[in-house]
Motif scaffolding. Structure first.
Motif, PDB file in Angstrom:
ATOM      1  N   SER A  26       0.854  -1.182   0.000  1.00  0.00           N
ATOM      2  CA  SER A  26       0.000   0.000   0.000  1.00  0.00           C
ATOM      3  C   SER A  26       0.892   1.234   0.000  1.00  0.00           C
ATOM      4  N   PHE A  27       0.264   2.394  -0.108  1.00  0.00           N
ATOM      5  CA  PHE A  27       1.031   3.638  -0.120  1.00  0.00           C
ATOM      6  C   PHE A  27       1.839   3.794   1.164  1.00  0.00           C
ATOM      7  N   GLU A  28       1.214   3.578   2.301  1.00  0.00           N
ATOM      8  CA  GLU A  28       1.902   3.726   3.589  1.00  0.00           C
ATOM      9  C   GLU A  28       3.030   2.714   3.737  1.00  0.00           C
ATOM     10  N   GLU A  29       2.777   1.483   3.305  1.00  0.00           N
ATOM     11  CA  GLU A  29       3.811   0.452   3.374  1.00  0.00           C
ATOM     12  C   GLU A  29       4.995   0.800   2.465  1.00  0.00           C
ATOM     13  N   ALA A  30       4.686   1.343   1.288  1.00  0.00           N
ATOM     14  CA  ALA A  30       5.758   1.747   0.370  1.00  0.00           C
ATOM     15  C   ALA A  30       6.576   2.883   0.968  1.00  0.00           C
ATOM     16  N   CYS A  31       5.924   3.818   1.650  1.00  0.00           N
ATOM     17  CA  CYS A  31       6.659   4.901   2.325  1.00  0.00           C
ATOM     18  C   CYS A  31       7.633   4.330   3.345  1.00  0.00           C
ATOM     19  N   ALA A  32       7.164   3.376   4.123  1.00  0.00           N
ATOM     20  CA  ALA A  32       8.018   2.758   5.143  1.00  0.00           C
ATOM     21  C   ALA A  32       9.121   1.933   4.489  1.00  0.00           C
ATOM     22  N   PHE A  33       8.780   1.184   3.447  1.00  0.00           N
ATOM     23  CA  PHE A  33       9.750   0.343   2.753  1.00  0.00           C
ATOM     24  C   PHE A  33      10.867   1.175   2.140  1.00  0.00           C
ATOM     25  N   LEU A  34      10.505   2.294   1.507  1.00  0.00           N
ATOM     26  CA  LEU A  34      11.488   3.158   0.847  1.00  0.00           C
ATOM     27  C   LEU A  34      12.123   4.171   1.793  1.00  0.00           C
ATOM     28  N   ASN A  35      11.525   4.326   2.963  1.00  0.00           N
ATOM     29  CA  ASN A  35      11.947   5.334   3.933  1.00  0.00           C
ATOM     30  C   ASN A  35      11.795   6.742   3.341  1.00  0.00           C
ATOM     31  N   PHE A  36      10.672   6.949   2.630  1.00  0.00           N
ATOM     32  CA  PHE A  36      10.331   8.241   2.036  1.00  0.00           C
ATOM     33  C   PHE A  36       9.185   8.852   2.823  1.00  0.00           C
ATOM     34  N   SER A  37       9.119  10.174   2.816  1.00  0.00           N
ATOM     35  CA  SER A  37       7.954  10.838   3.401  1.00  0.00           C
ATOM     36  C   SER A  37       6.771  10.661   2.453  1.00  0.00           C
ATOM     37  N   LYS A  38       5.575  10.809   2.989  1.00  0.00           N
ATOM     38  CA  LYS A  38       4.379  10.668   2.163  1.00  0.00           C
ATOM     39  C   LYS A  38       4.358  11.721   1.058  1.00  0.00           C
ATOM     40  N   SER A  39       4.746  12.947   1.401  1.00  0.00           N
ATOM     41  CA  SER A  39       4.707  14.015   0.403  1.00  0.00           C
ATOM     42  C   SER A  39       5.683  13.740  -0.743  1.00  0.00           C
ATOM     43  N   TYR A  40       6.845  13.185  -0.429  1.00  0.00           N
ATOM     44  CA  TYR A  40       7.819  12.897  -1.488  1.00  0.00           C
ATOM     45  C   TYR A  40       7.327  11.761  -2.382  1.00  0.00           C
TER      46      TYR A  40
END
Length: 97
Positions: A26-40
């Motif tokens: 999911s979007f949130e999981e991808a943020c955590a996986f990539l260590n990116f902020s949601k906005s980025y």
């Protein structure tokens, strides 16, 4: 205090292992996986700079393997690799003369 820190680290390790097992994130999981902020990550998806899927037209999903391949784009060569390529180029072109 120290036990809570150890517990938090363990939970983080378990979450990371779950991301490795899942194929679709999911979007949130991808943020955590990539260590990116949601906005980025939103910026990357809106610019179509990262592979993603919108099956319902609203929710964004990512394929873990595609994200890993995307992360491996444009590798930076080591000095040793550059020197080896330069030497090979010189040897190849010096034989032509």
């Amino acid at each position: 205090m120290e036990n809570s820190t150890i517990l938090e680290q363990r939970v983080q390790q378990l979450e990371n292992s779950l991301y490795q097992a899942k194929k679709i994130l999911s979007f949130e999981e991808a943020c955590a996986f990539l260590n990116f902020s949601k906005s980025y990550l939103y910026k990357l998806t809106s610019a179509c700079a990262i592979p993603h899927y919108k099956p319902s037209g609203k929710m964004v999903y990512f394929e873990r393997e595609e994200l890993e391949n995307w992360l491996r784009q444009n590798p930076v060569k080591t000095r040793e690799q550059i020197e080896m390529e330069a030497n090979a180029y010189i040897l190849k072109n010096s034989k032509r003369r």
